[in-house]
Design a protein around this motif. Structure first.
Motif, PDB file in Angstrom:
ATOM      1  N   THR A   1       0.813  -1.228   0.000  1.00  0.00           N
ATOM      2  CA  THR A   1       0.000   0.000   0.000  1.00  0.00           C
ATOM      3  C   THR A   1       0.836   1.263   0.000  1.00  0.00           C
ATOM      4  N   ILE A   2       2.124   1.171   0.346  1.00  0.00           N
ATOM      5  CA  ILE A   2       2.956   2.380   0.306  1.00  0.00           C
ATOM      6  C   ILE A   2       3.583   2.582  -1.065  1.00  0.00           C
ATOM      7  N   THR A   3       3.307   1.664  -1.978  1.00  0.00           N
ATOM      8  CA  THR A   3       3.890   1.735  -3.319  1.00  0.00           C
ATOM      9  C   THR A   3       3.033   2.610  -4.225  1.00  0.00           C
ATOM     10  N   GLN A   4       3.684   3.514  -4.951  1.00  0.00           N
ATOM     11  CA  GLN A   4       3.013   4.370  -5.927  1.00  0.00           C
ATOM     12  C   GLN A   4       3.285   3.822  -7.331  1.00  0.00           C
ATOM     13  N   VAL A   5       2.212   3.600  -8.077  1.00  0.00           N
ATOM     14  CA  VAL A   5       2.337   3.138  -9.457  1.00  0.00           C
ATOM     15  C   VAL A   5       2.140   4.335 -10.373  1.00  0.00           C
ATOM     16  N   HIS A   6       3.164   4.670 -11.177  1.00  0.00           N
ATOM     17  CA  HIS A   6       3.130   5.866 -12.013  1.00  0.00           C
ATOM     18  C   HIS A   6       2.858   5.486 -13.465  1.00  0.00           C
ATOM     19  N   GLY A   7       2.145   6.319 -14.143  1.00  0.00           N
ATOM     20  CA  GLY A   7       1.896   6.128 -15.560  1.00  0.00           C
ATOM     21  C   GLY A   7       1.278   7.378 -16.154  1.00  0.00           C
ATOM     22  N   LEU A   8       1.772   7.771 -17.299  1.00  0.00           N
ATOM     23  CA  LEU A   8       1.323   9.014 -17.915  1.00  0.00           C
ATOM     24  C   LEU A   8       1.443  10.165 -16.922  1.00  0.00           C
ATOM     25  N   ASP A   9       0.352  10.881 -16.659  1.00  0.00           N
ATOM     26  CA  ASP A   9       0.409  11.987 -15.707  1.00  0.00           C
ATOM     27  C   ASP A   9      -0.333  11.677 -14.426  1.00  0.00           C
ATOM     28  N   ARG A  10      -0.532  10.355 -14.213  1.00  0.00           N
ATOM     29  CA  ARG A  10      -1.280   9.981 -13.007  1.00  0.00           C
ATOM     30  C   ARG A  10      -0.485   8.941 -12.228  1.00  0.00           C
ATOM     31  N   GLN A  11      -0.833   8.763 -10.971  1.00  0.00           N
ATOM     32  CA  GLN A  11      -0.222   7.725 -10.142  1.00  0.00           C
ATOM     33  C   GLN A  11      -1.298   7.087  -9.278  1.00  0.00           C
TER      34      GLN A  11
END
Length: 479
Positions: free
Chosen positions: A416-426
């Motif tokens: 749950t502390i992991t941020q998944v990034h893609g394009l301009d959103r996370q």
């Protein structure tokens, strides 16, 4: 195809190794049996050689050495014979060597003994002297003096002009030989026969075969030898197998060159057969153990290749995790081994949303990252599998419910502390976790069904954790 090519090569190599191992062990086994036979043969003959050397060859050498002394020659050449000097010298030699000695003088035709006695050498009454006087040999072994039979070694003595002076020698009471033979028979089990060139039995471990007043026994009169002759065997007896007293004997033949005698050693085979059989059995057991070990090796090799051939169907190709069927097999095995196992069901609930908004590559990354987190929190015996879609099952054998809950909490926190990034959103990964515990009698599908039911009853949340009791009828839910 590569797996089967590797299997074929491995089996061919293993076959070569098995053949080499069996041939090598068979060679070692045969060598050991031959060595055991040789050892047993050596063990049987060595004491006999020791007896012959101590009681026949040694007295011969001592007598030959003493016969070369000038003093003996002077006593026997004196005219007349100095009897006092003869007795004194004989007594001194008896004290020095612990043996009986005698001088048979041609000059006086009297035989002098180291015990102080003497008797005349009268032709017609004392046969041995006149029989051996003209014999071509210089050393004679004989059994004589029938009132108290002795084994004699007679040496011809000559002066510097090669004039015959008589005999010098030593003698041993046959009673001592009989006692020695009896002792050796008890210790080693074999019989002795000493034969002269006429095949007369001069000495024997059987007291009944030793000569008496009526003369010597002949080898031809023995029942076992008559059987050998009747079977057409030659007189060569060395290494001949005979039957005597309802027992098998092996004959060893040794030539006693100084006297032209032949020593026959009859060795009973029962003890030797027992020793050789033990060596053979030990070798066969060793061979069987090697064959069994090779069988296990082949079995495990086939099992390994069987698993290897099935492995692609049991592994999720994207995440390199066990599939559902393999999870069930592993769960059953571990519960059987440990008697209990904890199960953690983890759902990544927002993977579909990530796929929609950020693309499937990002969604696949989120799943691979989740699989990596699972592996980091597992021990060697724990395993994780992909149950379906975004659902994962962790099996923790031997762990209690509280221990499994702690592992689940660590995994949940890491995800749950992991941020998944893609394009301009996370996106932050959202999970639901159910922890259960099982012993014998509950299947993995049943446990997962109960966990999913309680997770569904808890309602939609960013995080839900359900702790199932043993019987799965009650649950504790945490949001």
């Amino acid at each position: 195809m590569n797996i089967f090519r590797t299997l074929h090569s491995s089996l061919l190599l293993l076959f070569v190794v098995v053949v080499i191992a069996i041939v090598t062990l068979a060679h070692f086994t045969v060598g050991r049996i031959v060595a055991e036979q040789s050892r047993a043969q050596q063990k049987s003959i060595s004491p006999a050689i020791h007896l012959v050397v101590d009681n026949i060859i040694r007295p011969l050498h001592i007598a030959q050495t003493l016969a070369q002394s000038t003093e003996i020659r002077q006593i026997m050449a004196a005219e007349p014979v100095d009897e006092e000097a003869a007795f004194a010298r004989l007594r001194q030699m008896q004290e020095d060597f612990g043996m009986y000695f005698f001088i048979a003088s041609e000059q006086s035709r009297i035989q002098y003994h180291s015990d102080g006695t003497q008797h005349p050498l009268t032709e017609g009454k004392v046969d041995w002297y006149f029989k051996y006087k003209d014999a071509p040999v210089k050393a004679i072994a004989d059994v004589g003096k029938w009132e108290a039979p002795h084994f004699f070694i007679d040496l011809k003595i000559y002066d510097e002009n090669d004039r015959f002076l008589g005999f010098f020698g030593t003698g041993t009471n046959l009673t001592s030989f009989i006692e020695l033979f009896a002792e050796y028979k008890v210790d080693h089990g074999y019989d002795f026969l000493f034969l002269n060139p006429k095949r007369q039995i001069m000495l024997s471990s059987d007291p009944e075969l030793i000569g008496n007043r009526s003369g010597f026994h002949s080898l031809d009169s023995l029942p076992w030898y008559q059987q050998v002759v009747s079977e057409g065997q030659q007189y060569e007896l060395n290494n001949l197998l005979i039957r005597k007293d309802n027992q098998d004997y092996l004959i060893a033949e040794i030539e006693l060159a100084p006297f032209n005698w032949t020593l026959l050693i009859l060795t009973p085979l029962q003890a030797r057969q027992s020793e050789i059989s033990q060596a053979f059995i030990a070798s066969v057991v060793g061979l069987l153990l090697v064959v069994f070990a090779l069988f296990l090796l082949i079995y495990n090799l086939l099992f390994y290749f069987r698993r290897s051939s099935r492995r692609p169907m049991m592994i999720d190709p994207l995440l390199n995790l066990d599939t559902r069927d393999e999870a069930i097999n592993q769960f059953n095995r571990l519960v059987e081994l440990h008697g209990q196992a904890a199960v953690v069901l983890v759902n990544i609930v927002n993977v579909k949303e990530i796929n929609t908004l950020l693309g499937h590559n990002t969604g696949d990354y989120a799943l691979r990252f989740s699989a990596k987190v699972f592996r980091e929190h597992l021990t060697n015996e724990d395993f994780v599998s992909r149950w379906r879609g975004e659902s994962f099952v962790l099996t923790l054998p031997g762990q209690s419910l509280s221990e499994a809950k702690a592992v689940a909490e660590q995994i949940r926190f890491s995800l749950t502390i992991t941020q998944v990034h893609g394009l301009d959103r996370q996106f932050q990964l959202q999970t639901t976790v159910a922890v259960s515990h099982s012993t014998h009698g509950r299947t993995l599908p049943a446990i997962i069904t109960d966990a999913e039911k309680h997770l569904g009853q808890a309602g939609p949340k960013a995080f839900r954790q359900v702790i199932l009791c043993e019987d799965a009828r009650t649950a504790e839910t945490t949001d």
